[in-house]
Design a protein around this motif. Structure first.
Motif, PDB file in Angstrom:
ATOM      1  N   VAL A 161       0.781  -1.054  -0.007  1.00  0.00           N
ATOM      2  CA  VAL A 161       0.051  -0.421   0.100  1.00  0.00           C
ATOM      3  C   VAL A 161       1.392   1.726  -0.230  1.00  0.00           C
ATOM      4  N   GLN A 162       1.697   0.954   0.843  1.00  0.00           N
ATOM      5  CA  GLN A 162       2.729   2.378   0.790  1.00  0.00           C
ATOM      6  C   GLN A 162       3.537   3.053  -0.449  1.00  0.00           C
ATOM      7  N   MET A 163       3.989   1.648  -1.297  1.00  0.00           N
ATOM      8  CA  MET A 163       4.780   2.130  -2.729  1.00  0.00           C
ATOM      9  C   MET A 163       3.230   3.091  -3.405  1.00  0.00           C
ATOM     10  N   THR A 164       1.965   1.515  -3.419  1.00  0.00           N
ATOM     11  CA  THR A 164       1.229   1.896  -4.569  1.00  0.00           C
ATOM     12  C   THR A 164       1.385   3.537  -4.526  1.00  0.00           C
ATOM     13  N   PHE A 165       0.662   4.095  -3.044  1.00  0.00           N
ATOM     14  CA  PHE A 165       0.784   5.579  -2.952  1.00  0.00           C
ATOM     15  C   PHE A 165       1.513   6.537  -2.951  1.00  0.00           C
ATOM     16  N   PHE A 166       2.758   5.869  -2.866  1.00  0.00           N
ATOM     17  CA  PHE A 166       3.540   6.761  -3.082  1.00  0.00           C
ATOM     18  C   PHE A 166       4.243   6.733  -4.348  1.00  0.00           C
ATOM     19  N   VAL A 167       3.789   5.694  -5.327  1.00  0.00           N
ATOM     20  CA  VAL A 167       4.636   6.430  -6.394  1.00  0.00           C
ATOM     21  C   VAL A 167       3.074   6.760  -7.375  1.00  0.00           C
ATOM     22  N   VAL A 168       1.885   6.549  -7.125  1.00  0.00           N
ATOM     23  CA  VAL A 168       1.311   7.389  -7.406  1.00  0.00           C
ATOM     24  C   VAL A 168       0.843   9.170  -7.270  1.00  0.00           C
ATOM     25  N   HIS A 169       1.515   9.077  -6.298  1.00  0.00           N
ATOM     26  CA  HIS A 169       1.537  10.179  -6.280  1.00  0.00           C
ATOM     27  C   HIS A 169       2.549  11.254  -7.014  1.00  0.00           C
ATOM     28  N   VAL A 170       3.763  10.594  -6.339  1.00  0.00           N
ATOM     29  CA  VAL A 170       5.236  10.994  -6.768  1.00  0.00           C
ATOM     30  C   VAL A 170       5.023  11.459  -8.578  1.00  0.00           C
ATOM     31  N   THR A 171       4.601  10.035  -8.434  1.00  0.00           N
ATOM     32  CA  THR A 171       3.883  10.136 -10.311  1.00  0.00           C
ATOM     33  C   THR A 171       3.381  11.644 -10.807  1.00  0.00           C
ATOM     34  N   ALA A 172       2.188  11.843 -10.847  1.00  0.00           N
ATOM     35  CA  ALA A 172       1.160  12.583 -10.734  1.00  0.00           C
ATOM     36  C   ALA A 172       1.814  13.585 -10.337  1.00  0.00           C
ATOM     37  N   GLU A 173       2.230  13.808  -9.647  1.00  0.00           N
ATOM     38  CA  GLU A 173       3.412  15.647  -9.192  1.00  0.00           C
ATOM     39  C   GLU A 173       4.310  15.903 -10.583  1.00  0.00           C
ATOM     40  N   SER A 174       5.051  15.075 -11.665  1.00  0.00           N
ATOM     41  CA  SER A 174       5.679  14.663 -12.803  1.00  0.00           C
ATOM     42  C   SER A 174       4.765  15.625 -13.630  1.00  0.00           C
ATOM     43  N   PHE A 175       4.121  15.072 -13.477  1.00  0.00           N
ATOM     44  CA  PHE A 175       3.158  15.556 -14.977  1.00  0.00           C
ATOM     45  C   PHE A 175       2.772  16.908 -14.862  1.00  0.00           C
ATOM     46  N   LEU A 176       2.019  17.039 -13.422  1.00  0.00           N
ATOM     47  CA  LEU A 176       1.266  17.746 -12.885  1.00  0.00           C
ATOM     48  C   LEU A 176       2.249  19.252 -12.953  1.00  0.00           C
ATOM     49  N   LEU A 177       3.503  18.941 -12.591  1.00  0.00           N
ATOM     50  CA  LEU A 177       4.680  19.735 -13.696  1.00  0.00           C
ATOM     51  C   LEU A 177       4.502  20.510 -14.225  1.00  0.00           C
ATOM     52  N   ALA A 178       4.676  19.554 -15.322  1.00  0.00           N
ATOM     53  CA  ALA A 178       4.681  19.371 -16.616  1.00  0.00           C
ATOM     54  C   ALA A 178       3.181  21.027 -17.010  1.00  0.00           C
ATOM     55  N   SER A 179       1.809  20.057 -17.078  1.00  0.00           N
ATOM     56  CA  SER A 179       0.588  20.850 -16.958  1.00  0.00           C
ATOM     57  C   SER A 179       0.733  22.208 -16.297  1.00  0.00           C
ATOM     58  N   MET A 180       1.712  22.484 -15.870  1.00  0.00           N
ATOM     59  CA  MET A 180       2.144  24.078 -14.984  1.00  0.00           C
ATOM     60  C   MET A 180       2.681  24.515 -16.136  1.00  0.00           C
ATOM     61  N   ALA A 181       3.827  24.121 -16.851  1.00  0.00           N
ATOM     62  CA  ALA A 181       4.481  24.804 -17.645  1.00  0.00           C
ATOM     63  C   ALA A 181       4.148  24.800 -19.317  1.00  0.00           C
ATOM     64  N   TYR A 182       3.437  24.057 -19.094  1.00  0.00           N
ATOM     65  CA  TYR A 182       2.534  24.383 -20.429  1.00  0.00           C
ATOM     66  C   TYR A 182       1.210  25.517 -20.389  1.00  0.00           C
ATOM     67  N   ASP A 183       0.604  25.968 -19.332  1.00  0.00           N
ATOM     68  CA  ASP A 183       0.022  26.584 -18.552  1.00  0.00           C
ATOM     69  C   ASP A 183       0.506  28.328 -18.905  1.00  0.00           C
ATOM     70  N   ARG A 184       1.768  28.499 -18.661  1.00  0.00           N
ATOM     71  CA  ARG A 184       2.488  29.550 -18.675  1.00  0.00           C
ATOM     72  C   ARG A 184       3.377  29.880 -19.855  1.00  0.00           C
ATOM     73  N   PHE A 185       3.136  28.749 -20.768  1.00  0.00           N
ATOM     74  CA  PHE A 185       3.228  28.428 -22.263  1.00  0.00           C
ATOM     75  C   PHE A 185       2.373  29.064 -22.953  1.00  0.00           C
ATOM     76  N   MET A 186       1.201  29.140 -22.522  1.00  0.00           N
ATOM     77  CA  MET A 186      -0.079  29.555 -23.075  1.00  0.00           C
ATOM     78  C   MET A 186      -0.369  30.899 -22.685  1.00  0.00           C
ATOM     79  N   ALA A 187      -0.711  31.316 -21.517  1.00  0.00           N
ATOM     80  CA  ALA A 187      -0.030  32.395 -21.143  1.00  0.00           C
ATOM     81  C   ALA A 187       0.574  33.599 -21.071  1.00  0.00           C
TER      82      ALA A 187
END
Length: 318
Positions: free
Chosen positions: A106-132
């Motif tokens: 369970v610990q590994m499952t939730f840790f990998v979920v959230h770390v991976t999601a943060e990696s792609f969220l940072l990319a989404s934030m960069a795309y937001d700045r590109f559009m702005a």
């Protein structure tokens, strides 16, 4: 031959039902000091990120895609820090440093979920700045609330997929002997060293998917910011350049810290999470970075500082 393979070959083994998280047990005289330090960091992490989320949700001036993503980032920081840190704190004071086999999954499952999601969220934030900055006339029509929610959902989808693959990759292996994990949480590489089987294929899977979920978002971020810098360079107004750079500086700093530590731990061919240096690096992205992000964004962002000042004035001088 790993200790697990040796146990399997000799027949002197029992199925593993619990793992022992050794963590920082090699420093017995520092356990209480480390407990106090990590407890303080965790408290600041939770309070800081909850405060950032509350500020964004309650201040109308911060109801924009950039701050929506920032609130999700704060949520992710709380989540993956909370997956690791509470157990670490308990282990500093408890004589029993074990975690059940299921708890480790369970610990590994939730840790990998959230770390991976943060990696792609940072990319989404960069795309937001590109559009702005690069496509300001199309920004409002493209970065709608629906688009923002889809980007967050996509980040979690990648997190769930990577977690399923990585966790299944580890726990499909037999564990039948050694159960002492030289780490403070159930990380992938230390557990692979304990498996009672050849882990060459599992190691390749770890490397490939860790590289994909790290380097793909990193490439998107670098592309977005390269185009942003080209656009800023072409601006004639010094004030416009300064404003554009200020909105990107804090995000880029957070990205640099996050990806440098994650790449060092998972993407390099010879991981170091099995030694003290690996644990120290892991502390940065599991404990330190979630604490730093609210300060990075608040101290370097004029709109956040203005919103905080407005809240303090209302509460102190109603």
């Amino acid at each position: 031959m790993t200790p697990g393979e040796l146990a399997l070959a000799t027949g002197n083994y029992t199925p593993v039902t619990r793992f022992i998280l050794l963590g920082f047990s090699s420093y017995p005289d520092l356990q209480k000091i480390l407990f106090g330090g990590f407890l303080l960091i965790y408290a600041v992490t939770v309070v800081g990120n909850l405060g950032m989320m509350a500020l964004i949700f309650t201040d109308p001036h911060l109801h924009s895609p950039m701050y929506f993503f920032l609130s999700v980032l704060s949520f992710l920081d709380i989540c993956y820090s909370s997956v690791v840190t509470p157990k670490l704190l308990v282990n500093f004071l408890a004589s029993d440093r074990s975690i059940s086999f299921e708890g480790c999954v369970v610990q590994m499952t939730f840790f990998v979920v959230h770390v991976t999601a943060e990696s792609f969220l940072l990319a989404s934030m960069a795309y937001d700045r590109f559009m702005a900055i690069c496509r300001p006339l199309h920004y409002a029509s493209v970065m709608t609330r629906g688009t923002c929610l889809q980007l967050v959902a996509t980040s979690y989808a990648f997190g769930g997929a990577n977690s399923t693959i990585q966790t299944g990759n580890v726990f499909a292996l037999p564990f039948c002997g050694p159960n002492q994990v030289p780490h403070y949480y159930c990380d992938i590489q230390p557990l692979l060293h304990l498996a009672c089987a050849n882990t060459a294929t599992a190691g390749v899977v770890l490397y490939i998917f860790s590289a994909l979920v790290t380097l793909l978002p990193a490439a998107l971020i670098l592309t977005s910011y390269s185009l942003v810098l080209v656009t800023i360079r072409r601006m004639r107004s010094a004030a416009g350049k300064e404003k554009a750079l200020s909105t990107c500086a804090s995000h880029f700093l957070a990205i640099a810290i996050f990806y440098s530590t994650v790449v060092f731990t998972y993407v390099q061919p010879h991981g170091s999470s099995n030694d003290t240096n690996g644990q120290v690096v892991s502390v940065f992205y599991t404990v330190i970075i979630p604490m730093l992000n609210p300060f990075i964004y608040s101290l370097r962002n004029k709109e956040v500082k203005d919103a905080l000042q407005r809240k303090l004035k209302v509460n102190i001088f109603p």
